[in-house]
Design a protein around this motif. Structure first.
Motif, PDB file in Angstrom:
ATOM      1  N   ASN A  29       0.804  -1.225   0.000  1.00 52.93           N
ATOM      2  CA  ASN A  29       0.000   0.000   0.000  1.00 52.93           C
ATOM      3  C   ASN A  29       0.836   1.273   0.000  1.00 52.93           C
ATOM      4  OD1 ASN A  29      -2.531  -1.349  -0.041  1.00 52.93           O
ATOM      5  ND2 ASN A  29      -2.252  -1.794   2.127  1.00 52.93           N
ATOM      6  N   SER A  30       2.147   1.163  -0.225  1.00 53.50           N
ATOM      7  CA  SER A  30       2.936   2.382  -0.365  1.00 53.50           C
ATOM      8  C   SER A  30       2.687   2.964  -1.754  1.00 53.50           C
ATOM      9  CB  SER A  30       4.421   2.113  -0.132  1.00 53.50           C
ATOM     10  OG  SER A  30       4.919   1.203  -1.071  1.00 53.50           O
ATOM     11  N   VAL A  31       2.849   4.274  -1.858  1.00 58.73           N
ATOM     12  CA  VAL A  31       2.536   4.989  -3.092  1.00 58.73           C
ATOM     13  C   VAL A  31       3.736   5.837  -3.488  1.00 58.73           C
ATOM     14  CG1 VAL A  31       1.019   6.709  -4.142  1.00 58.73           C
ATOM     15  CG2 VAL A  31       0.094   5.076  -2.500  1.00 58.73           C
ATOM     16  N   VAL A  32       4.071   5.820  -4.771  1.00 56.25           N
ATOM     17  CA  VAL A  32       5.107   6.697  -5.314  1.00 56.25           C
ATOM     18  C   VAL A  32       4.557   7.367  -6.562  1.00 56.25           C
ATOM     19  CG1 VAL A  32       7.087   5.419  -4.415  1.00 56.25           C
ATOM     20  CG2 VAL A  32       6.152   4.821  -6.632  1.00 56.25           C
ATOM     21  N   VAL A  33       5.132   8.511  -6.890  1.00 58.21           N
ATOM     22  CA  VAL A  33       4.756   9.229  -8.104  1.00 58.21           C
ATOM     23  C   VAL A  33       6.006   9.371  -8.959  1.00 58.21           C
ATOM     24  CG1 VAL A  33       3.864  11.391  -9.037  1.00 58.21           C
ATOM     25  CG2 VAL A  33       2.913  10.470  -6.921  1.00 58.21           C
ATOM     26  N   HIS A  34       5.904   8.948 -10.216  1.00 60.70           N
ATOM     27  CA  HIS A  34       7.020   9.023 -11.159  1.00 60.70           C
ATOM     28  C   HIS A  34       6.562   9.726 -12.425  1.00 60.70           C
ATOM     29  CE1 HIS A  34      10.030   6.483  -9.227  1.00 60.70           C
ATOM     30  NE2 HIS A  34       9.078   5.618  -8.918  1.00 60.70           N
ATOM     31  N   ASP A  35       7.529  10.293 -13.155  1.00 59.40           N
ATOM     32  CA  ASP A  35       7.238  10.827 -14.480  1.00 59.40           C
ATOM     33  C   ASP A  35       6.854   9.677 -15.399  1.00 59.40           C
ATOM     34  OD1 ASP A  35       7.816  13.459 -13.813  1.00 59.40           O
ATOM     35  OD2 ASP A  35       9.933  13.248 -14.336  1.00 59.40           O
ATOM     36  N   ASP A  36       6.013   9.969 -16.359  1.00 58.19           N
ATOM     37  CA  ASP A  36       5.573   8.958 -17.321  1.00 58.19           C
ATOM     38  C   ASP A  36       6.617   8.842 -18.426  1.00 58.19           C
ATOM     39  OD1 ASP A  36       4.214   7.181 -18.859  1.00 58.19           O
ATOM     40  OD2 ASP A  36       2.518   8.488 -19.300  1.00 58.19           O
ATOM     41  N   THR A  37       7.561   7.919 -18.240  1.00 59.86           N
ATOM     42  CA  THR A  37       8.622   7.692 -19.221  1.00 59.86           C
ATOM     43  C   THR A  37       8.569   6.241 -19.687  1.00 59.86           C
ATOM     44  OG1 THR A  37      10.227   7.040 -17.538  1.00 59.86           O
ATOM     45  CG2 THR A  37      10.113   9.393 -18.078  1.00 59.86           C
ATOM     46  N   PRO A  38       9.167   5.945 -20.831  1.00 56.68           N
ATOM     47  CA  PRO A  38       9.188   4.552 -21.301  1.00 56.68           C
ATOM     48  C   PRO A  38       9.863   3.600 -20.308  1.00 56.68           C
ATOM     49  CG  PRO A  38       9.782   6.022 -23.084  1.00 56.68           C
ATOM     50  CD  PRO A  38       9.715   6.859 -21.839  1.00 56.68           C
ATOM     51  N   THR A  39      10.874   4.069 -19.607  1.00 60.48           N
ATOM     52  CA  THR A  39      11.563   3.231 -18.625  1.00 60.48           C
ATOM     53  C   THR A  39      10.630   2.834 -17.490  1.00 60.48           C
ATOM     54  OG1 THR A  39      13.634   4.358 -19.129  1.00 60.48           O
ATOM     55  CG2 THR A  39      13.538   3.116 -17.067  1.00 60.48           C
ATOM     56  N   ILE A  40       9.927   3.808 -16.941  1.00 61.61           N
ATOM     57  CA  ILE A  40       8.989   3.537 -15.846  1.00 61.61           C
ATOM     58  C   ILE A  40       7.843   2.666 -16.341  1.00 61.61           C
ATOM     59  CG2 ILE A  40       7.364   4.591 -14.227  1.00 61.61           C
ATOM     60  CD1 ILE A  40      10.281   4.948 -13.425  1.00 61.61           C
ATOM     61  N   ARG A  41       7.348   2.935 -17.553  1.00 62.67           N
ATOM     62  CA  ARG A  41       6.276   2.108 -18.120  1.00 62.67           C
ATOM     63  C   ARG A  41       6.717   0.651 -18.256  1.00 62.67           C
ATOM     64  NH1 ARG A  41       0.848   3.766 -19.145  1.00 62.67           N
ATOM     65  NH2 ARG A  41       0.899   6.024 -19.057  1.00 62.67           N
ATOM     66  N   GLY A  42       7.961   0.426 -18.657  1.00 63.39           N
ATOM     67  CA  GLY A  42       8.480  -0.935 -18.773  1.00 63.39           C
ATOM     68  C   GLY A  42       8.562  -1.632 -17.432  1.00 63.39           C
ATOM     69  N   MET A  43       8.974  -0.894 -16.405  1.00 64.11           N
ATOM     70  CA  MET A  43       9.045  -1.469 -15.063  1.00 64.11           C
ATOM     71  C   MET A  43       7.647  -1.814 -14.558  1.00 64.11           C
ATOM     72  SD  MET A  43      11.944   1.087 -13.557  1.00 64.11           S
ATOM     73  CE  MET A  43      12.189   0.353 -11.966  1.00 64.11           C
ATOM     74  N   ILE A  44       6.694  -0.930 -14.811  1.00 69.55           N
ATOM     75  CA  ILE A  44       5.313  -1.189 -14.396  1.00 69.55           C
ATOM     76  C   ILE A  44       4.769  -2.415 -15.124  1.00 69.55           C
ATOM     77  CG2 ILE A  44       2.959  -0.294 -14.518  1.00 69.55           C
ATOM     78  CD1 ILE A  44       4.198   2.510 -14.071  1.00 69.55           C
ATOM     79  N   PHE A  45       5.071  -2.533 -16.414  1.00 73.39           N
ATOM     80  CA  PHE A  45       4.589  -3.673 -17.188  1.00 73.39           C
ATOM     81  C   PHE A  45       5.099  -4.987 -16.604  1.00 73.39           C
ATOM     82  CE2 PHE A  45       4.814  -6.730 -20.678  1.00 73.39           C
ATOM     83  CZ  PHE A  45       3.501  -6.689 -21.127  1.00 73.39           C
ATOM     84  N   LYS A  46       6.329  -4.976 -16.132  1.00 70.09           N
ATOM     85  CA  LYS A  46       6.935  -6.191 -15.584  1.00 70.09           C
ATOM     86  C   LYS A  46       6.248  -6.653 -14.301  1.00 70.09           C
ATOM     87  CE  LYS A  46      11.436  -8.138 -14.824  1.00 70.09           C
ATOM     88  NZ  LYS A  46      12.865  -7.918 -14.994  1.00 70.09           N
ATOM     89  N   VAL A  47       5.750  -5.707 -13.504  1.00 71.54           N
ATOM     90  CA  VAL A  47       5.118  -6.055 -12.221  1.00 71.54           C
ATOM     91  C   VAL A  47       3.656  -5.609 -12.183  1.00 71.54           C
ATOM     92  CG1 VAL A  47       7.280  -6.074 -10.927  1.00 71.54           C
ATOM     93  CG2 VAL A  47       6.002  -3.944 -11.138  1.00 71.54           C
ATOM     94  N   ARG A  48       3.013  -5.576 -13.335  1.00 72.63           N
ATOM     95  CA  ARG A  48       1.640  -5.064 -13.427  1.00 72.63           C
ATOM     96  C   ARG A  48       0.650  -5.850 -12.576  1.00 72.63           C
ATOM     97  NH1 ARG A  48       3.089  -7.709 -17.922  1.00 72.63           N
ATOM     98  NH2 ARG A  48       1.746  -9.370 -18.714  1.00 72.63           N
ATOM     99  N   HIS A  49       0.962  -7.098 -12.261  1.00 73.79           N
ATOM    100  CA  HIS A  49       0.082  -7.920 -11.436  1.00 73.79           C
ATOM    101  C   HIS A  49       0.254  -7.620  -9.943  1.00 73.79           C
ATOM    102  CE1 HIS A  49       3.925  -9.872 -12.082  1.00 73.79           C
ATOM    103  NE2 HIS A  49       3.762 -10.502 -10.936  1.00 73.79           N
TER     104      HIS A  49
END
Length: 75
Positions: free
Chosen positions: A32-52
């Motif tokens: 339940n921790s929350v972070v805010v990141h810029d919307d970059t391709p690198t961050i999107r790729g990391m999110i895709f890897k752990v999207r579940h």
């Protein structure tokens, strides 16, 4: 540039080491921790890897003008 609000929703126990490392790299430490990141391709790729394991919400730009009906009406 838009921002992404990432919330750590599901434990990484039982998942591969690289997925645990990705969660840590995103700056998520506890459930339940929350972070805010810029919307970059690198961050999107990391999110895709752990999207579940995470939930993602796109935050509106602060710099962009708000689209409210009636804003263009002159008084």
């Amino acid at each position: 540039m838009s921002k992404l609000k990432i919330t750590y929703r599901k434990s990484a126990i039982g998942y591969s080491h690289d997925q645990k490392a990705t969660i840590r790299s995103l700056g998520l430490r506890r459930l339940n921790s929350v972070v805010v990141h810029d919307d970059t391709p690198t961050i999107r790729g990391m999110i895709f890897k752990v999207r579940h394991l995470v939930s993602v919400e796109e935050l509106p730009d602060r710099d962009a003008p708000a689209d409210h009906p009636g804003d263009d009406m002159k008084r």
